[in-house]
Scaffold this motif. Structure first.
Motif, PDB file in Angstrom:
ATOM      1  N   SER A   1       0.835  -1.188   0.000  1.00 32.81           N
ATOM      2  CA  SER A   1       0.000   0.000   0.000  1.00 32.81           C
ATOM      3  C   SER A   1       0.874   1.244   0.000  1.00 32.81           C
ATOM      4  CB  SER A   1      -0.918   0.002   1.222  1.00 32.81           C
ATOM      5  OG  SER A   1      -0.151   0.007   2.405  1.00 32.81           O
TER       6      SER A   1
ATOM      7  N   GLN B   1     -15.870  -0.783  14.785  1.00 36.18           N
ATOM      8  CA  GLN B   1     -15.574  -2.012  14.054  1.00 36.18           C
ATOM      9  C   GLN B   1     -14.202  -2.585  14.403  1.00 36.18           C
ATOM     10  OE1 GLN B   1     -16.307  -1.450   9.834  1.00 36.18           O
ATOM     11  NE2 GLN B   1     -18.067  -0.156  10.288  1.00 36.18           N
TER      12      GLN B   1
ATOM     13  N   VAL C   1     -11.229  -1.562  13.492  1.00 34.24           N
ATOM     14  CA  VAL C   1     -10.333  -1.607  12.345  1.00 34.24           C
ATOM     15  C   VAL C   1      -9.616  -0.269  12.256  1.00 34.24           C
ATOM     16  CG1 VAL C   1     -11.754  -3.254  11.055  1.00 34.24           C
ATOM     17  CG2 VAL C   1     -12.099  -0.808  10.706  1.00 34.24           C
TER      18      VAL C   1
ATOM     19  N   ARG D   1      -7.973   0.836   6.911  1.00 30.82           N
ATOM     20  CA  ARG D   1      -8.746  -0.356   6.524  1.00 30.82           C
ATOM     21  C   ARG D   1     -10.194   0.042   6.234  1.00 30.82           C
ATOM     22  NH1 ARG D   1      -9.259  -3.733   3.460  1.00 30.82           N
ATOM     23  NH2 ARG D   1      -7.035  -3.614   3.544  1.00 30.82           N
ATOM     24  N   LEU D   2     -10.773   0.904   7.056  1.00 39.10           N
ATOM     25  CA  LEU D   2     -12.150   1.351   6.841  1.00 39.10           C
ATOM     26  C   LEU D   2     -12.283   2.051   5.498  1.00 39.10           C
ATOM     27  CD1 LEU D   2     -15.023   1.784   8.202  1.00 39.10           C
ATOM     28  CD2 LEU D   2     -14.180   4.088   8.662  1.00 39.10           C
ATOM     29  N   TYR D   3     -11.377   2.988   5.211  1.00 40.79           N
ATOM     30  CA  TYR D   3     -11.436   3.725   3.948  1.00 40.79           C
ATOM     31  C   TYR D   3     -11.219   2.790   2.760  1.00 40.79           C
ATOM     32  CZ  TYR D   3     -11.200   8.122   6.592  1.00 40.79           C
ATOM     33  OH  TYR D   3     -11.462   9.164   7.432  1.00 40.79           O
ATOM     34  N   ALA D   4     -10.269   1.883   2.872  1.00 45.12           N
ATOM     35  CA  ALA D   4      -9.980   0.966   1.772  1.00 45.12           C
ATOM     36  C   ALA D   4     -11.180   0.057   1.496  1.00 45.12           C
ATOM     37  CB  ALA D   4      -8.739   0.128   2.090  1.00 45.12           C
ATOM     38  N   THR D   5     -11.805  -0.452   2.552  1.00 47.60           N
ATOM     39  CA  THR D   5     -12.978  -1.315   2.399  1.00 47.60           C
ATOM     40  C   THR D   5     -14.136  -0.546   1.774  1.00 47.60           C
ATOM     41  OG1 THR D   5     -12.300  -2.654   4.292  1.00 47.60           O
ATOM     42  CG2 THR D   5     -14.610  -2.800   3.631  1.00 47.60           C
ATOM     43  N   ALA D   6     -14.369   0.659   2.261  1.00 50.93           N
ATOM     44  CA  ALA D   6     -15.464   1.476   1.725  1.00 50.93           C
ATOM     45  C   ALA D   6     -15.239   1.801   0.253  1.00 50.93           C
ATOM     46  CB  ALA D   6     -15.605   2.762   2.537  1.00 50.93           C
TER      47      ALA D   6
ATOM     48  N   GLU E   1     -13.381   0.123  -1.887  1.00 50.46           N
ATOM     49  CA  GLU E   1     -13.483  -1.122  -2.648  1.00 50.46           C
ATOM     50  C   GLU E   1     -14.952  -1.471  -2.920  1.00 50.46           C
ATOM     51  OE1 GLU E   1     -11.237  -5.346  -2.343  1.00 50.46           O
ATOM     52  OE2 GLU E   1     -12.281  -4.707  -0.523  1.00 50.46           O
ATOM     53  N   GLN E   2     -15.797  -1.364  -1.909  1.00 50.57           N
ATOM     54  CA  GLN E   2     -17.222  -1.657  -2.083  1.00 50.57           C
ATOM     55  C   GLN E   2     -17.869  -0.672  -3.050  1.00 50.57           C
ATOM     56  OE1 GLN E   2     -18.893  -1.772   1.855  1.00 50.57           O
ATOM     57  NE2 GLN E   2     -17.845  -3.667   2.374  1.00 50.57           N
TER      58      GLN E   2
ATOM     59  N   LYS F   1     -16.881  -1.622  -6.593  1.00 52.86           N
ATOM     60  CA  LYS F   1     -17.570  -2.836  -7.031  1.00 52.86           C
ATOM     61  C   LYS F   1     -19.013  -2.514  -7.431  1.00 52.86           C
ATOM     62  CE  LYS F   1     -15.005  -6.396  -4.546  1.00 52.86           C
ATOM     63  NZ  LYS F   1     -15.044  -7.385  -3.469  1.00 52.86           N
TER      64      LYS F   1
END
Length: 88
Positions: free
Chosen positions: A10, A32, A34, A38-43, A45-46, A49
């Motif tokens: 990263s 959560q 995290v 990690r929160l920003y990356a997950t958000a 990514e979703q 998608k």
């Protein structure tokens, strides 16, 4: 000399977001358990998608708006015969 590809996957980047959104993200990350990253990356990514899924749906809708989408009657009959009937 070889570059060490295992060093990091990263990269740190600075972004600007409104303070209320930042504070809400901080609270969410703590709840959560995290990291903020990690929160920003997950958000993100979703989000990406969902965008891709919407683009695929849009493309399919465009195709089927000009092409017939019903199954050929002969093929439909053959499929039905192949499946047979079952009691549910």
């Amino acid at each position: 000399m070889k570059y060490n590809l295992g060093y990091t996957k990263s990269m740190k980047k600075a972004i600007s977001i409104p303070d209320p959104l930042f504070k809400a993200a901080e609270r969410a990350a703590k709840r959560q358990k995290v990291s903020r990253s990690r929160l920003y990356a997950t958000a993100l990514e979703q989000y990406l998608k969902r965008r891709r899924s919407k683009e695929i749906t849009k493309a399919l809708n465009e195709i089927y708006s000009t092409e017939p989408s019903e199954l050929d009657p002969v093929l439909a009959r053959l499929q039905s015969e192949a499946i047979g009937s079952e009691d549910w």
